[in-house]
Design an enzyme around this catalytic site. Structure first.
Site, PDB file in Angstrom:
ATOM      1  N   SER A  76       1.271  -1.112  -0.302  1.00  0.00           N
ATOM      2  CA  SER A  76      -0.216   0.173   0.067  1.00  0.00           C
ATOM      3  C   SER A  76       1.038   1.286  -0.426  1.00  0.00           C
ATOM      4  O   SER A  76       0.502   2.201  -0.659  1.00  0.00           O
ATOM      5  CB  SER A  76      -0.791  -0.007   1.498  1.00  0.00           C
ATOM      6  OG  SER A  76      -0.117   0.136   2.417  1.00  0.00           O
ATOM      7  N   GLY A  77       2.163   1.065   0.336  1.00  0.00           N
ATOM      8  CA  GLY A  77       3.086   1.870   0.217  1.00  0.00           C
ATOM      9  C   GLY A  77       3.507   2.828  -0.913  1.00  0.00           C
ATOM     10  O   GLY A  77       3.465   2.067  -2.269  1.00  0.00           O
ATOM     11  N   TYR A  78       4.527   3.799  -0.795  1.00  0.00           N
ATOM     12  CA  TYR A  78       5.339   4.147  -2.508  1.00  0.00           C
ATOM     13  C   TYR A  78       5.745   3.131  -2.782  1.00  0.00           C
ATOM     14  O   TYR A  78       5.972   3.162  -4.371  1.00  0.00           O
ATOM     15  CB  TYR A  78       5.344   5.414  -1.980  1.00  0.00           C
ATOM     16  CG  TYR A  78       4.569   6.925  -2.067  1.00  0.00           C
ATOM     17  CD1 TYR A  78       3.323   6.501  -2.640  1.00  0.00           C
ATOM     18  CD2 TYR A  78       5.332   7.444  -0.988  1.00  0.00           C
ATOM     19  CE1 TYR A  78       2.498   7.677  -2.236  1.00  0.00           C
ATOM     20  CE2 TYR A  78       4.448   8.859  -1.239  1.00  0.00           C
ATOM     21  CZ  TYR A  78       3.123   8.521  -1.634  1.00  0.00           C
ATOM     22  OH  TYR A  78       2.445   9.690  -1.149  1.00  0.00           O
TER      23      TYR A  78
ATOM     24  N   CYS B  17      18.079   5.494   0.030  1.00  0.00           N
ATOM     25  CA  CYS B  17      17.824   5.873  -1.641  1.00  0.00           C
ATOM     26  C   CYS B  17      18.641   7.142  -1.566  1.00  0.00           C
ATOM     27  O   CYS B  17      19.521   7.504  -2.106  1.00  0.00           O
ATOM     28  CB  CYS B  17      16.893   6.675  -1.490  1.00  0.00           C
ATOM     29  SG  CYS B  17      15.467   7.065  -0.534  1.00  0.00           S
TER      30      CYS B  17
ATOM     31  N   ASN C 218      13.405   8.390  -6.167  1.00  0.00           N
ATOM     32  CA  ASN C 218      14.340   7.494  -5.185  1.00  0.00           C
ATOM     33  C   ASN C 218      13.667   6.633  -5.018  1.00  0.00           C
ATOM     34  O   ASN C 218      13.749   5.507  -4.186  1.00  0.00           O
ATOM     35  CB  ASN C 218      13.870   8.740  -4.452  1.00  0.00           C
ATOM     36  CG  ASN C 218      12.702   8.989  -4.330  1.00  0.00           C
ATOM     37  OD1 ASN C 218      13.007  10.510  -4.813  1.00  0.00           O
ATOM     38  ND2 ASN C 218      11.920   9.074  -3.320  1.00  0.00           N
TER      39      ASN C 218
END
Lengths: 354, 57, 354
Positions: free
Chosen positions: C11-13, C148, C321
């Site tokens: 569900s995250g980036y 990143c 990133n």
């Protein structure tokens, strides 16, 4: 067996975008790309995203050799002057400029303030918006590009006019919010960063040329339609959003017109379309179409809302002006013209977050 | 194929025989510097004189 | 024969980006994607760019079935608690969190202020940065993701340390300029638009955790290196730029060290790398690496400059990133681990203009 494709005028944003797409297109070999000013230079010197993807160098247009498909992305007014010569170079030609979008030379003079250089060619070109002209494009040899503001407006409104729901006598008011890449690669005082940043600038309150293509797509000879477009520049590079205001026919209001009738009209028009997504959601951040998550993709997101108190339909559409509004649609037309699967080389989904 | 090293970055520059002439200006594919072809056989390159674009940030 | 791949915490980036890439990966079928809070909902409700691309719905992690490769994109601290159970689900596991990036559990305690939950697993994981660890990754079953800010710094500096050009006693100062997506999908007071817009905010002048991975990659047990990182948040969503300051060894200065030697070191390290582009040009707008044209691509652009008067090398790198700094590199590792061509599914070239 790949086909040979050349791009005439590939130093600009639209030509550069066609090049980016074709370099990743399994059926295509890019044979030549032209630029007078940059002849001899590597294409990535102007398109830095293409570093390490190609060692192609620009050639002058005089060096163009025959090929299977020729894309022309020259400034407006050039292709119409040179169409005879260009048509000898390739059996199929896609011109991204405005030169061959309008069917009538009278319309051309009215909107572009100069006579068309080769009016007889106008009827030989097919207007290159597959969502409303697919079969004609499939069989065509000469296809025009599309205007980005016209396309986002056409795609927002098309289902309403297709299903004949709109009160034509009322006309259409459409407000387009546009990013800076619509202005092209040439730097101008108005694109100077300190002045262009954070702009909410009434760029063209009236008289925007793309209105002509909306009239052509939605207008009907026997039943003229007034389209009133205003364009506002906003803080965006790629992307455009159209918010169009239309009123439902009075007789339909009396019969209890409701939101589900809009769903029916939009699904009817776009249910099978590979590049149109209907976006009208109750939850989440992106409930209506929004351009920033479409950058680089060939999708147009289309949505709508309805005010039963007044019978006003607000049709909303978003797309990337360089992709669905120009190069992506042009490559989509090439796929149709060459019998390739329509989505070939156009499956990038856009980014989120972006 | 004729090849030589870019005087600026020592990148290898390959040119198809007969595709270039003395005095021609080419870009180095690696560092983009403009190079002048000073001789064809063997291929020799020198930095082409060019004015430095001023960004004026 | 495609392989079955599941994403734990999608569900995250980062998880969403892995999903976007895998949906377009010819060798992969995405079997399940998990999210406790969003179980039962369509993935595109959280990842609107994936509308019309998949009808996958989130499932709770308890419903996870065995698969060929498992990506874990859970918040930091989760995977290390559950690694025994997770390792039974798939023969190959790639964890994007920080839990298994550091080889030494002492380092972990020092930088993450808590003891590691399963220190014995640390040595079973390989650090997942192919450009400096390709062979180990190729043969590994358990691979960690990369930080990143660490990755952009490591890629900027690696050629200098690989060729032993830097005066280690001088240490390294690196300034990282970072976009807002580094903060993840969770809204916080500092990500509130009116406060985050136009920020030039000293987010972490000292003590950024990613320093640990730079020390691990560039440090050498017998010859410690001091890495001084500062992170500034800037007006960007995706993208990060590192500007690193290093001094050439005195003895090399005496021998007439020059720019050519830098080209040699960087070409030596990255000449054959599919995702590293050396960017140092005399003309054009993008003469040094810049993040905005890399959004969505797996490229890292690396460049350098040199001040002969002081012997200072400025090493510069840019990347997305969420891509080269997380999901793209993770999929690149999967390709290596499964014997696929390394660039499979990772050929998007980024956009210009963007």
């Amino acid at each position: 067996m790949t086909i040979k494709v050349a791009i005439l005028g590939a130093s600009g944003y639209a030509g550069g975008e066609v090049l980016r797409l074709l370099l990743d297109h399994p059926e295509v070999e890019v044979s030549q790309v032209t630029s007078e000013r940059n002849a001899g230079r590597y294409v990535y010197s102007l398109h830095p995203n293409l570093r390490k993807r190609t060692n192609l160098q620009f050639v002058p247009s005089a060096a163009l050799e025959p090929c299977d498909v020729l894309f022309s992305a020259l400034p407006h007014g050039e292709a119409m002057e040179r169409i005879e010569r260009l048509s000898e170079l390739a059996p199929k030609l896609i011109d991204l400029s405005a030169d061959f979008r309008l069917h009538s030379s009278d319309d051309y003079v009215k909107w572009y303030d100069r006579p068309h250089a080769n009016p007889s060619w106008l009827e030989r070109f097919v207007y290159g918006l597959p969502e409303i002209n697919r079969e004609a494009i499939r069989g065509a040899d000469f296809v025009s590009g599309v205007g980005c503001n016209a396309t986002v407006t056409n795609l927002a409104l098309w289902p309403l006019f297709r299903a004949d729901l709109a009160d034509r006598s009322h006309g259409v008011i459409v407000e387009v919010k546009a990013g800076s890449s619509e202005g092209g690669a040439q730097a101008t005082p108005s694109s100077h960063h300190p002045d262009r940043s954070h702009a909410v600038r009434s760029f063209a309150p009236v008289g925007h040329r793309h209105t002509a293509e909306v009239l052509q797509a939605l207008g009907a000879a026997q039943d003229p339609l007034a389209v009133h477009m205003s364009v506002t520049s906003i803080e965006l590079v790629r992307g455009v959003l159209a918010t169009a205001h239309v009123f439902v026919k009075p007789e339909l209001l009396e019969q209890g017109f409701a939101l589900k009738d809009l769903w029916k009209a939009y699904r009817g028009a776009y249910g099978e379309e590979p590049f149109i997504r209907l976006v009208r959601e109750q939850k989440g951040v992106y409930r209506f179409p929004e351009p920033k998550i479409l950058a680089g993709s060939n999708y147009a997101d289309v949505g709508f809302d309805y005010d039963p108190a007044t019978g006003r339909v607000v049709a909303i559409a978003a797309l990337d002006n360089l992709m669905k509004g120009a190069a992506g649609t042009a490559v989509q037309c090439m796929n149709l013209m060459c019998g390739f699967e329509e989505t070939t080389g156009l499956t990038f989904s856009g980014l989120h977050p972006a | 194929m004729a090849n030589a090293n870019c005087p600026e970055c020592e990148g290898v520059i390959e040119l198809a025989d007969g595709s270039f002439v003395a005095g021609e200006i080419i870009d180095c594919p690696d560092c983009g510097v403009e190079l002048e072809i000073t001789s064809v056989q063997p291929l020799t390159l020198e930095l082409a004189p060019e004015e430095e674009e001023d960004w004026g940030e």
